[in-house]
Structure formats: C-alpha cells, structure tokens
Scaffold this active site. Structure first.
Site, PDB file in Angstrom:
ATOM      1  N   GLU A 106       4.281 -10.532 -22.193  1.00 28.21           N
ATOM      2  CA  GLU A 106       3.767 -11.268 -21.035  1.00 28.21           C
ATOM      3  C   GLU A 106       4.406 -12.642 -20.929  1.00 28.21           C
ATOM      4  O   GLU A 106       4.796 -13.089 -19.842  1.00 28.21           O
ATOM      5  CB  GLU A 106       2.241 -11.410 -21.133  1.00 28.21           C
ATOM      6  CG  GLU A 106       1.459 -10.124 -20.992  1.00 28.21           C
ATOM      7  CD  GLU A 106      -0.042 -10.357 -21.086  1.00 28.21           C
ATOM      8  OE1 GLU A 106      -0.484 -11.495 -20.823  1.00 28.21           O
ATOM      9  OE2 GLU A 106      -0.779  -9.412 -21.430  1.00 28.21           O
ATOM     10  N   ILE A 164     -13.098 -11.322 -10.075  1.00 29.12           N
ATOM     11  CA  ILE A 164     -12.738 -10.345  -9.049  1.00 29.12           C
ATOM     12  C   ILE A 164     -12.748 -11.079  -7.721  1.00 29.12           C
ATOM     13  O   ILE A 164     -13.756 -11.672  -7.333  1.00 29.12           O
ATOM     14  CB  ILE A 164     -13.724  -9.162  -9.031  1.00 29.12           C
ATOM     15  CG1 ILE A 164     -13.618  -8.383 -10.351  1.00 29.12           C
ATOM     16  CG2 ILE A 164     -13.423  -8.241  -7.853  1.00 29.12           C
ATOM     17  CD1 ILE A 164     -14.619  -7.250 -10.473  1.00 29.12           C
ATOM     18  N   LEU A 165     -11.628 -11.060  -7.036  1.00 27.06           N
ATOM     19  CA  LEU A 165     -11.459 -11.861  -5.829  1.00 27.06           C
ATOM     20  C   LEU A 165     -11.909 -11.098  -4.585  1.00 27.06           C
ATOM     21  O   LEU A 165     -11.754  -9.875  -4.493  1.00 27.06           O
ATOM     22  CB  LEU A 165      -9.996 -12.272  -5.687  1.00 27.06           C
ATOM     23  CG  LEU A 165      -9.445 -13.091  -6.861  1.00 27.06           C
ATOM     24  CD1 LEU A 165      -7.943 -13.233  -6.751  1.00 27.06           C
ATOM     25  CD2 LEU A 165     -10.116 -14.461  -6.914  1.00 27.06           C
ATOM     26  N   HIS A 215      -1.491  -8.197 -15.496  1.00 34.23           N
ATOM     27  CA  HIS A 215      -2.531  -7.297 -15.992  1.00 34.23           C
ATOM     28  C   HIS A 215      -2.040  -6.641 -17.276  1.00 34.23           C
ATOM     29  O   HIS A 215      -0.893  -6.186 -17.340  1.00 34.23           O
ATOM     30  CB  HIS A 215      -2.844  -6.228 -14.942  1.00 34.23           C
ATOM     31  CG  HIS A 215      -3.952  -5.303 -15.342  1.00 34.23           C
ATOM     32  ND1 HIS A 215      -5.277  -5.677 -15.302  1.00 34.23           N
ATOM     33  CD2 HIS A 215      -3.933  -4.040 -15.819  1.00 34.23           C
ATOM     34  CE1 HIS A 215      -6.021  -4.675 -15.733  1.00 34.23           C
ATOM     35  NE2 HIS A 215      -5.235  -3.671 -16.049  1.00 34.23           N
ATOM     36  N   GLY A 272      -5.204 -20.170 -21.281  1.00 34.54           N
ATOM     37  CA  GLY A 272      -4.068 -20.181 -20.383  1.00 34.54           C
ATOM     38  C   GLY A 272      -2.725 -20.054 -21.066  1.00 34.54           C
ATOM     39  O   GLY A 272      -1.787 -20.788 -20.740  1.00 34.54           O
TER      40      GLY A 272
END
Length: 209
Positions: A171, A89-90, A106, A12
């Site tokens: 990011e 994958i939701l 992403h 994380g």
C-alpha cells in the site's frame, strides 16, 4: 499544482507515505479526520500541513456529518480527495460531490472481500494471494473503477495480522504512485474502467518468482 486533501481516522500510515513521497506538482493542502485524537493529525501538523477534525458522533445522520465535512474539504479547493484509512461509509451525496476526484485504498483485491475484515475472510476462504486495491469512490461500497492493485502471497502459518503487515508495505508504495498518476493526468475513466498506462501490478517478489 494539484491540491490534495487527505482524510484519515487513525495514524494515517498511507497519508504519511504520500506526504513523504514528495510527489511533483502535488500540494498536500490539508489532512482532516473524524477523530480529534487521530495520531496522524499530530504527524501532519509537525510537517506544517493544515489539519482539522470534526467528530461524526456530534451529528444525527451520515448526511449531516458528510455535509459538514464537505464544507471543510471544499475550503481547500481540492483537485483530489484521498481516503487514507478514513473509516466512514460515505453517503451518495458525498460521493457524487467529488465524482472522479475521490480515491480510496482497500486492503483486498477487489471485487473480492468488500467491506471489513478482509484478511480474516481471505484466510477463511483458503486464498493463496492477498493484496490491496486503489479505486475511485462511487456510491456503491468498494465498487468504483480500479486504478491500481498490488499482490502479496499468503504463506503457510499466516494470520490476519501477518497478511495485513505484508499488504501494508505494498500500500505504501502503490498509493503515492496512484496520486502521482492522477496529478499528472495519466488516469482516464472509460465506463467502469480506468486506463492507466503507467501502472504495473505491484507484487511481492516471492509471489513473482
């Protein structure tokens, strides 16, 4: 004050960047994971943030798992759900439930290189730049309205690992800014486009020179 729930699957690092940013008017209500051994859970707990996990392997379908995860998320009454390295994958049901309040990061410049192994594919294609994209999540994988993008160069001799490390630094800067923009009400969705007057392209200085 906006309640934020962050979903992770591993250490994380983007979650840590968001927490450490101490964004005004943002409360990190919880950090949740699909792995009870995710290193990021221990880090968040040390910061006094509520944590929980449920193992997707204990469910016989994606929808069953997503339904259970939604119940846990909704207990925190989130204004925004942040996917920070959540490697699932939701289902369309999950995406619709959090429509316009679910964002993901992403590691490519979408719409290029959706899915996995983005840096390997960019190198194989001979790309001279790489980057990351923050976007709202829709049922179509990696195709939601783009909030922000960051760009880095691909240098001679780069490997997927060196590109990934360079992108990750961007990011960690870009994601907290996107969360801050959401919390401040600066993001407006028009069709498949996000209007964000506060966003400037984040780029490596070597690329800008």
């Amino acid at each position: 004050m906006k309640n934020i729930v962050i979903l992770i699957s591993g250490r994380g690092s983007n979650m840590q960047a968001i927490v450490n940013a101490a964004i005004p008017n943002v409360r990190i209500a919880a950090v949740l994971s699909n792995s009870e051994t995710a290193a990021g859970l221990a880090w968040a707990a040390e910061k006094g943030i509520a944590t929980d996990s449920i193992n997707h392997k204990n469910y016989d379908s994606r929808l069953a798992f997503d339904t259970a995860m939604m119940e846990k998320i909704d207990a925190y009454q989130p204004d925004l759900v942040v996917l920070a390295g959540f490697m699932r994958i939701l289902t369309p049901e999950f995406c619709r439930h959090y429509q316009d309040r679910l964002i993901n990061i992403h590691p490519s410049l979408l719409p290029s290189f959706t899915g996995l192994h983005t840096h390997e594919r960019a190198l194989a294609a001979g790309c001279r730049i790489a980057g990351c994209t923050i976007h709202f999540v829709t049922p179509e994988l990696d195709c939601g309205p783009i909030i922000a993008q960051g760009v880095v160069p691909i240098l001679d001799g780069d490997t997927a690992d060196t590109v990934a490390a360079r992108v990750l630094k961007v990011e960690h800067t870009l994601f907290p800014k996107a969360v801050a923009d959401f919390a401040a009400g600066r993001l407006k969705i028009e069709g498949n486009r996000v209007i964000n007057p506060n966003h400037e392209i984040s780029a490596d200085s070597r690329f800008c020179a």
